[in-house]
Design a protein around this motif. Structure first.
Motif, PDB file in Angstrom:
ATOM      1  N   TRP A  93       0.318 -15.452  15.317  1.00 34.67           N
ATOM      2  CA  TRP A  93       1.655 -15.249  15.781  1.00 34.67           C
ATOM      3  C   TRP A  93       2.885 -15.653  14.846  1.00 34.67           C
ATOM      4  N   GLU A  94       2.665 -16.294  14.166  1.00 32.38           N
ATOM      5  CA  GLU A  94       3.528 -16.940  13.076  1.00 32.38           C
ATOM      6  C   GLU A  94       3.652 -15.798  11.930  1.00 32.38           C
ATOM      7  N   LYS A 132       3.748 -10.184  24.220  1.00 34.80           N
ATOM      8  CA  LYS A 132       3.170 -10.282  25.466  1.00 34.80           C
ATOM      9  C   LYS A 132       1.626 -10.457  25.343  1.00 34.80           C
ATOM     10  N   GLY A 133       1.015  -9.907  24.465  1.00 35.04           N
ATOM     11  CA  GLY A 133      -0.493 -10.095  24.299  1.00 35.04           C
ATOM     12  C   GLY A 133      -0.887 -11.374  23.719  1.00 35.04           C
ATOM     13  N   THR A 134      -0.045 -12.068  22.782  1.00 34.54           N
ATOM     14  CA  THR A 134      -0.539 -13.142  22.583  1.00 34.54           C
ATOM     15  C   THR A 134      -0.070 -14.276  23.311  1.00 34.54           C
ATOM     16  N   ASP A 135       1.212 -14.080  24.110  1.00 32.82           N
ATOM     17  CA  ASP A 135       1.443 -15.136  25.261  1.00 32.82           C
ATOM     18  C   ASP A 135       0.101 -15.252  26.165  1.00 32.82           C
ATOM     19  N   GLU A 136      -0.309 -14.125  26.606  1.00 39.85           N
ATOM     20  CA  GLU A 136      -1.422 -14.184  27.443  1.00 39.85           C
ATOM     21  C   GLU A 136      -2.807 -14.943  27.024  1.00 39.85           C
ATOM     22  N   LEU A 137      -3.020 -14.641  25.708  1.00 48.03           N
ATOM     23  CA  LEU A 137      -3.988 -15.438  24.834  1.00 48.03           C
ATOM     24  C   LEU A 137      -3.570 -17.212  24.854  1.00 48.03           C
ATOM     25  N   PHE A 138      -2.466 -17.278  24.476  1.00 42.26           N
ATOM     26  CA  PHE A 138      -1.928 -18.733  24.574  1.00 42.26           C
ATOM     27  C   PHE A 138      -2.196 -19.491  25.996  1.00 42.26           C
ATOM     28  N   ASN A 139      -1.593 -18.590  26.987  1.00 41.90           N
ATOM     29  CA  ASN A 139      -1.920 -19.351  28.421  1.00 41.90           C
ATOM     30  C   ASN A 139      -3.432 -19.356  28.823  1.00 41.90           C
TER      31      ASN A 139
END
Length: 433
Positions: A139-140, A161-168
């Protein structure tokens, strides 16, 4: 940025026509349609401007001509026979669309990388800090591209959106793992505390310190191979460390000694070797995963990317293995040094014990001598004083006469005392042997 534009222009016969251009980003193609002026009524023109350009579906007349051209940086968007009234609009669209195509390609590459991270998370089935760091690094990198304006905002939003889903997903796994670890850690803490209480009681007594030290070493090794909750780990670590210091204090060792520094260095090295080996094991798992994916894929580009990743991971493994080998050499060196320190400490302990034994013998001799002196009778004391007076008087007489008088005085006055002194000398000689 819009991927549809509509402008007025003229065809090869100089007839005025409405020209529409639509970018197909995935194919890197531009679809061009022309409409005779007589078909473009005010109503139709409004549909073009307010609906079609904004990617909304609407009913339009049949075009008179349809052209498909590849988007190029150097070539124009339109064929030579079509001329537009607003050339600046076409030039601007060409530059923006080229940027959009490059951004789309980069986004697809990032989406592929994001999918790999997602696969790794699914395969792990549990929280892995390395996967968290991998996702954070990804993400950085995306954020850097957004700041540098190399990615379109809509592409960045898609990646976000895809990164946030994986972080969650990772946060859920971390929360679950943390709860499980808390429950497991409570039982382990009780086990370690019980053992430490036993060892601390033995240390307080000051007996069997060598055995206690070895038991602490075993407990420390078990501690490093046991998963605790973070707070519990800190508490147990501090208690083990305090126990080691207590043992060394009892044995008269200094925490600042070379032996202690070697031990700390050795323990730190063992921890580093364990972490390095775990890292190598994870890389081997990634290699196995990439090789399986190559076997199961029919896409040449994907296979090439995965082969490149395999080469990169293998290079990383080789570098880590080389470092691990160097650590192993250092480990052997430190073990030899600790063995020498151990022998040196044992010799020092033997010398200390011998010194204490000699001091005990001397103290015993002094006590016996004092006891003999205390047991002298008044008569013996008077005879000794007489002998001393004879010695003093004899200083003015010939030496031979003095010796005779003193010998007679001592012989007659202190025969029993001489025998006592001789007996004490014999005892001292025996104890020295």
């Amino acid at each position: 940025m819009r991927n549809r534009i509509a402008v007025w222009g003229r065809d090869a016969d100089q007839n005025r026509v409405m020209i529409t251009l639509e970018l197909k980003t995935e194919d890197n193609l531009v679809h061009i349609l022309t409409y005779p002026e007589k078909l473009v009524t005010d109503e139709v023109y409004t549909k073009f401007m307010n609906l079609w350009r904004k990617n909304q579906e609407t009913e339009l007349p049949e075009p008179s001509r349809s052209i498909v051209r590849e988007l190029s940086v150097t070539g124009g968007l339109l064929p030579d026979e079509l001329k537009v009234e607003q050339s600046d609009t076409i030039n601007l669209a060409q530059n923006e669309w080229h940027y959009a195509v490059l951004s789309d390609k980069m986004t697809k590459s990032y989406l592929g990388e994001l999918a790999e991270i997602g696969d790794a998370i699914e395969r792990s089935g549990a929280y892995d800090p390395n996967l968290w760091n991998r996702l954070k690094t990804f993400w950085e990198k995306v954020q850097t591209q957004l700041r540098d304006k190399t990615l379109l905002r809509e592409h960045g939003n898609k990646l976000r959106k895809g990164t946030d889903e994986l972080f969650n997903k990772m946060k859920e796994l971390r929360s679950k793992k943390d709860q499980e670890l808390r429950e497991q850690s409570q039982g382990l803490v009780s086990e370690f505390n019980t053992k430490l209480e036993e060892l601390e009681a033995t240390i307080e007594e000051g007996s069997h310190l060598r055995k206690v030290f070895d038991e602490l070493r075993k407990l420390q090794s078990k501690f490093h191979n046991t998963k605790f909750h973070r707070k519990d780990r800190d508490l147990i670590y501090k208690r083990i460390d305090a126990a080691f210091k207590a043992v060394k204090a009892k044995r008269g060792q200094s925490d600042g000694g070379g032996s202690d520094r070697t031990k700390k260095r050795y323990d730190g090295l063992i921890n580093a070797m364990e972490r390095m080996q775990n890292s190598i094991n994870r890389d081997h798992k990634d290699l196995e995963f990439q090789r399986k994916r190559i076997t199961n894929t029919d896409e040449q580009m994907e296979a090439e990317i995965r082969r490149a990743k395999i080469q990169m991971i293998q290079s990383r493994v080789d570098s880590k293995q080389e470092k691990l080998n160097d650590m192993l050499k250092t480990k052997h060196m430190l073990e030899k040094r600790m063995e020498k320190d151990k022998k040196r400490a044992e010799k020092a302990k033997e010398r200390e014990a011998q010194q204490k034994a000699e001091e005990a013998i001397k103290a015993k001799m002094e006590a016996e001598r004092a006891q003999k002196e205390a047991q002298r009778t008044e008569e013996e004391e008077a005879k000794l004083q007489a002998a001393a007076a004879a010695i003093q008087a004899g200083r003015k007489k010939p030496q031979q006469n003095v010796a005779v008088e003193v010998g007679a005085a001592v012989s007659s006055a202190n025969t029993e005392l001489v025998e006592n002194i001789a007996a004490l000398s014999r005892i001292m000689a025996q104890e020295e042997e």
